[in-house]
Design a protein around this motif. Sequence first.
Motif, PDB file in Angstrom:
ATOM      1  N   THR A  65     -12.851  38.366 -13.808  1.00 29.00           N
ATOM      2  CA  THR A  65     -13.458  38.864 -12.575  1.00 29.00           C
ATOM      3  C   THR A  65     -13.006  38.003 -11.396  1.00 29.00           C
ATOM      4  O   THR A  65     -12.538  36.877 -11.575  1.00 29.00           O
ATOM      5  CB  THR A  65     -14.986  38.844 -12.683  1.00 29.00           C
ATOM      6  OG1 THR A  65     -15.437  37.498 -12.932  1.00 29.00           O
ATOM      7  CG2 THR A  65     -15.450  39.728 -13.834  1.00 29.00           C
ATOM      8  N   ASP A  66     -13.192  38.514 -10.182  1.00 32.58           N
ATOM      9  CA  ASP A  66     -12.662  37.826  -9.001  1.00 32.58           C
ATOM     10  C   ASP A  66     -13.706  37.016  -8.243  1.00 32.58           C
ATOM     11  O   ASP A  66     -13.446  36.556  -7.142  1.00 32.58           O
ATOM     12  CB  ASP A  66     -12.019  38.838  -8.045  1.00 32.58           C
ATOM     13  CG  ASP A  66     -13.002  39.914  -7.595  1.00 32.58           C
ATOM     14  OD1 ASP A  66     -14.166  39.884  -8.038  1.00 32.58           O
ATOM     15  OD2 ASP A  66     -12.592  40.781  -6.805  1.00 32.58           O
ATOM     16  N   TYR A  67     -14.894  36.838  -8.820  1.00 39.52           N
ATOM     17  CA  TYR A  67     -15.935  36.030  -8.160  1.00 39.52           C
ATOM     18  C   TYR A  67     -16.768  35.364  -9.246  1.00 39.52           C
ATOM     19  O   TYR A  67     -17.504  36.032  -9.970  1.00 39.52           O
ATOM     20  CB  TYR A  67     -16.802  36.905  -7.259  1.00 39.52           C
ATOM     21  CG  TYR A  67     -17.916  36.172  -6.544  1.00 39.52           C
ATOM     22  CD1 TYR A  67     -17.949  34.782  -6.431  1.00 39.52           C
ATOM     23  CD2 TYR A  67     -18.972  36.877  -5.967  1.00 39.52           C
ATOM     24  CE1 TYR A  67     -18.968  34.132  -5.785  1.00 39.52           C
ATOM     25  CE2 TYR A  67     -20.013  36.240  -5.306  1.00 39.52           C
ATOM     26  CZ  TYR A  67     -20.006  34.862  -5.214  1.00 39.52           C
ATOM     27  OH  TYR A  67     -21.025  34.208  -4.571  1.00 39.52           O
ATOM     28  N   ILE A  68     -16.655  34.041  -9.356  1.00 38.13           N
ATOM     29  CA  ILE A  68     -17.399  33.293 -10.373  1.00 38.13           C
ATOM     30  C   ILE A  68     -18.080  32.099  -9.731  1.00 38.13           C
ATOM     31  O   ILE A  68     -17.754  31.695  -8.612  1.00 38.13           O
ATOM     32  CB  ILE A  68     -16.482  32.819 -11.530  1.00 38.13           C
ATOM     33  CG1 ILE A  68     -15.396  31.884 -10.981  1.00 38.13           C
ATOM     34  CG2 ILE A  68     -15.872  34.001 -12.261  1.00 38.13           C
ATOM     35  CD1 ILE A  68     -14.522  31.289 -12.069  1.00 38.13           C
ATOM     36  N   GLN A  69     -19.039  31.547 -10.450  1.00 37.11           N
ATOM     37  CA  GLN A  69     -19.735  30.325 -10.044  1.00 37.11           C
ATOM     38  C   GLN A  69     -19.568  29.284 -11.145  1.00 37.11           C
ATOM     39  O   GLN A  69     -19.520  29.630 -12.329  1.00 37.11           O
ATOM     40  CB  GLN A  69     -21.220  30.603  -9.808  1.00 37.11           C
ATOM     41  CG  GLN A  69     -21.501  31.533  -8.657  1.00 37.11           C
ATOM     42  CD  GLN A  69     -22.978  31.886  -8.561  1.00 37.11           C
ATOM     43  OE1 GLN A  69     -23.656  32.043  -9.577  1.00 37.11           O
ATOM     44  NE2 GLN A  69     -23.478  32.016  -7.343  1.00 37.11           N
ATOM     45  N   GLN A 115      -7.630  33.593 -10.836  1.00 36.11           N
ATOM     46  CA  GLN A 115      -7.302  34.163  -9.540  1.00 36.11           C
ATOM     47  C   GLN A 115      -8.562  34.803  -8.970  1.00 36.11           C
ATOM     48  O   GLN A 115      -9.096  35.744  -9.550  1.00 36.11           O
ATOM     49  CB  GLN A 115      -6.191  35.215  -9.663  1.00 36.11           C
ATOM     50  CG  GLN A 115      -4.873  34.681 -10.202  1.00 36.11           C
ATOM     51  CD  GLN A 115      -4.172  33.780  -9.200  1.00 36.11           C
ATOM     52  OE1 GLN A 115      -3.831  34.191  -8.098  1.00 36.11           O
ATOM     53  NE2 GLN A 115      -3.950  32.537  -9.592  1.00 36.11           N
ATOM     54  N   GLY A 116      -9.052  34.263  -7.865  1.00 34.09           N
ATOM     55  CA  GLY A 116     -10.256  34.807  -7.259  1.00 34.09           C
ATOM     56  C   GLY A 116     -11.032  33.734  -6.525  1.00 34.09           C
ATOM     57  O   GLY A 116     -10.511  32.676  -6.164  1.00 34.09           O
ATOM     58  N   ASN A 133     -12.412  19.670  -5.607  1.00 36.60           N
ATOM     59  CA  ASN A 133     -11.490  19.693  -4.468  1.00 36.60           C
ATOM     60  C   ASN A 133     -10.070  20.063  -4.884  1.00 36.60           C
ATOM     61  O   ASN A 133      -9.292  20.595  -4.086  1.00 36.60           O
ATOM     62  CB  ASN A 133     -11.481  18.330  -3.782  1.00 36.60           C
ATOM     63  CG  ASN A 133     -12.814  18.027  -3.119  1.00 36.60           C
ATOM     64  OD1 ASN A 133     -13.627  18.917  -2.894  1.00 36.60           O
ATOM     65  ND2 ASN A 133     -13.055  16.765  -2.815  1.00 36.60           N
ATOM     66  N   ILE A 134      -9.735  19.786  -6.131  1.00 38.01           N
ATOM     67  CA  ILE A 134      -8.376  20.085  -6.598  1.00 38.01           C
ATOM     68  C   ILE A 134      -8.113  21.593  -6.610  1.00 38.01           C
ATOM     69  O   ILE A 134      -6.952  22.030  -6.572  1.00 38.01           O
ATOM     70  CB  ILE A 134      -8.155  19.473  -7.999  1.00 38.01           C
ATOM     71  CG1 ILE A 134      -6.656  19.444  -8.325  1.00 38.01           C
ATOM     72  CG2 ILE A 134      -8.939  20.236  -9.055  1.00 38.01           C
ATOM     73  CD1 ILE A 134      -6.353  18.671  -9.582  1.00 38.01           C
ATOM     74  N   LEU A 135      -9.180  22.404  -6.616  1.00 40.68           N
ATOM     75  CA  LEU A 135      -8.997  23.856  -6.629  1.00 40.68           C
ATOM     76  C   LEU A 135      -8.346  24.352  -5.342  1.00 40.68           C
ATOM     77  O   LEU A 135      -7.685  25.402  -5.336  1.00 40.68           O
ATOM     78  CB  LEU A 135     -10.345  24.551  -6.823  1.00 40.68           C
ATOM     79  CG  LEU A 135     -11.040  24.346  -8.172  1.00 40.68           C
ATOM     80  CD1 LEU A 135     -12.407  24.997  -8.165  1.00 40.68           C
ATOM     81  CD2 LEU A 135     -10.197  24.896  -9.304  1.00 40.68           C
ATOM     82  N   LEU A 170      -4.640  24.952  -5.616  1.00 39.15           N
ATOM     83  CA  LEU A 170      -4.135  25.973  -6.522  1.00 39.15           C
ATOM     84  C   LEU A 170      -3.990  27.296  -5.786  1.00 39.15           C
ATOM     85  O   LEU A 170      -4.903  27.742  -5.084  1.00 39.15           O
ATOM     86  CB  LEU A 170      -5.073  26.128  -7.725  1.00 39.15           C
ATOM     87  CG  LEU A 170      -5.276  24.872  -8.579  1.00 39.15           C
ATOM     88  CD1 LEU A 170      -6.213  25.175  -9.737  1.00 39.15           C
ATOM     89  CD2 LEU A 170      -3.956  24.337  -9.102  1.00 39.15           C
ATOM     90  N   GLU A 171      -2.872  27.934  -5.955  1.00 29.93           N
ATOM     91  CA  GLU A 171      -2.602  29.196  -5.277  1.00 29.93           C
ATOM     92  C   GLU A 171      -3.390  30.327  -5.927  1.00 29.93           C
ATOM     93  O   GLU A 171      -3.501  30.413  -7.148  1.00 29.93           O
ATOM     94  CB  GLU A 171      -1.107  29.509  -5.343  1.00 29.93           C
ATOM     95  CG  GLU A 171      -0.692  30.735  -4.538  1.00 29.93           C
ATOM     96  CD  GLU A 171       0.807  30.955  -4.558  1.00 29.93           C
ATOM     97  OE1 GLU A 171       1.261  31.963  -4.000  1.00 29.93           O
ATOM     98  OE2 GLU A 171       1.516  30.097  -5.148  1.00 29.93           O
ATOM     99  N   GLY A 172      -3.959  31.167  -5.078  1.00 33.35           N
ATOM    100  CA  GLY A 172      -4.707  32.319  -5.577  1.00 33.35           C
ATOM    101  C   GLY A 172      -6.181  32.072  -5.761  1.00 33.35           C
ATOM    102  O   GLY A 172      -6.907  32.971  -6.182  1.00 33.35           O
ATOM    103  N   ILE A 173      -6.671  30.852  -5.459  1.00 32.99           N
ATOM    104  CA  ILE A 173      -8.080  30.517  -5.625  1.00 32.99           C
ATOM    105  C   ILE A 173      -8.699  30.282  -4.255  1.00 32.99           C
ATOM    106  O   ILE A 173      -8.167  29.539  -3.428  1.00 32.99           O
ATOM    107  CB  ILE A 173      -8.269  29.270  -6.510  1.00 32.99           C
ATOM    108  CG1 ILE A 173      -7.878  29.584  -7.953  1.00 32.99           C
ATOM    109  CG2 ILE A 173      -9.720  28.786  -6.470  1.00 32.99           C
ATOM    110  CD1 ILE A 173      -8.066  28.429  -8.900  1.00 32.99           C
ATOM    111  N   THR A 174      -9.829  30.917  -4.005  1.00 30.33           N
ATOM    112  CA  THR A 174     -10.610  30.709  -2.784  1.00 30.33           C
ATOM    113  C   THR A 174     -11.893  29.977  -3.149  1.00 30.33           C
ATOM    114  O   THR A 174     -12.659  30.445  -3.999  1.00 30.33           O
ATOM    115  CB  THR A 174     -10.953  32.057  -2.118  1.00 30.33           C
ATOM    116  OG1 THR A 174      -9.747  32.757  -1.827  1.00 30.33           O
ATOM    117  CG2 THR A 174     -11.734  31.829  -0.833  1.00 30.33           C
TER     118      THR A 174
END
Length: 402
Positions: free
Chosen positions: A284-288, A342-343, A354-356, A359-363
Amino acid sequence: MSETSNQKALIEQLLSDRDAEFRRAVKAERQLKELSDVKRMQADYEARLAEKEKAIQERDRALESKESRIAQLEQKLLYLERKMWGAMSEKRRIPDDPNQLKLDFDLLEMTPEEEETVRKAVEEVTEYRKVTVKEHEKRVPVRQKLPDNLRRVEEHIYPDGYLGHEDEWILFGDAETSEHLELQPAELYVRVTIRHKGMRKETKEIVTAPVQNEPIAKSYASASLLTDLMVGKYVDHLPFYRQVQMFKRLGVSIPPSTIEVWFHDVADLMRPAYYRLRELVLSTDYIQSDETTVPIIDNEKHRTVKGYLWLVRSMVNGLVFFAYNEGSRGAKVVLQLFKDYQGAIQTDGYAGYNILEKLEGITTLGCWVHTRRYFDRALSHDKARAEYALAQIGMLYDVEGM
C-alpha cells in the motif's frame, strides 16, 4: 710657593677632575642600562599582560560555552525526568530555550481564495462540534439486547404451590420473560482417532484408513488447543504460565517446556502467513511505523535488557505486522524494512527515520500529536501564534472525527 708645588697641585686637581668625570660616566652608563632594562621589563610585562588578557577572554568564552551547554543539558534532563517519572501531560511546563520556541508565520500569507476556503472549513467544523455536543447530551445508557444467534435454554418457574395441571390452578398465557447471559466453562477432552482396517474381497488387499494431518507431527496438541494458546498469549495477553494454571483447574497438567516447543513449532507454521501479511502491508502507498520497548533476556549478562519491537501498519487496509531484529532500534532496521517501499511513511520524531528522506520514492510524514507538543510549549514565549497553531490543529482533530 715653588713651581714644583704648583705642578703637583695642578696634577692632583686634574686627577680629581678626571676621577669625578669617570664616576659621572659610570653612573650615566649604569642609569642608561637601568633605563634599557626598564623598557625591556615594560615590554615583557606588556607581553605577559596581553597573554593573560587573551587567556582570560578564552576562559570567558569557554565558560559561556559551558554555561550554554549546561543549560541545554538541564533542559534535556528535565525532559527526560518528565518522560520517565512524570505524566506526559502538556499542562506541565518545562523551561525551554525562548529562541527555539518563537514562531514565524510571516511567509504563510493566504490568498483571498484560500481565506474563503478556510472560513468555510471553520464554519463546517464549528457546526459539527455543536451537533456532536447535542448528540452526546442525549446519549443515555440503555441495556443492550442479547444477540439472537446465541442458543436459548428455557427455564420455567411456576407460582408457589403449583404442582402440575390441577383443577384449582389456571395458568395465563402472558408469562413474564427475562434473559440472562450464562457462561459454560471451557472443557478439555481427548479426541481418540481410530483408524480402521479393511480388505477388498476382490483384490484381497488390506487397507488402513489414512493418517489425519495434524499441526505438529508426533504431538498430542490439536489445532484447537494450539489456537487457544496463541490467541490467549497474543490477543488476550495471557502468558503461558497463566494458561498452564488455567489448564490445571480443568484437570490437565501440561509442562511449560512442552508448551514452549509447541510455540516454536507454531511460529514456523505461521512463517508463510507472516511474509504474506508483510507483503500486503508494504504494497500500500500509506503506512505508519513505530517502535516499542520489550524486555529481552540476555544469556551472557544473565539479566533482562531493553530491546525494541517494530510495528508497521497500513492505513489503506488496516493490516499490521511486527518486526524484530535482535532488539535493535538502529537505522539499519529502517533500511531493512523500507528499502524497497514506495509511498508515504508516517512516523514520530525519532532520528532513526531520517534516513528515509534519502530514499527515492518515499515521502515522510510527521505526527500531529508530537508536533502539537512544541506549539504547546511555545505558549509562554509566543502566545498569540502558538494559540493560533493549536486551534488549527484542534480543527484537524475534529475533521478526523467527522
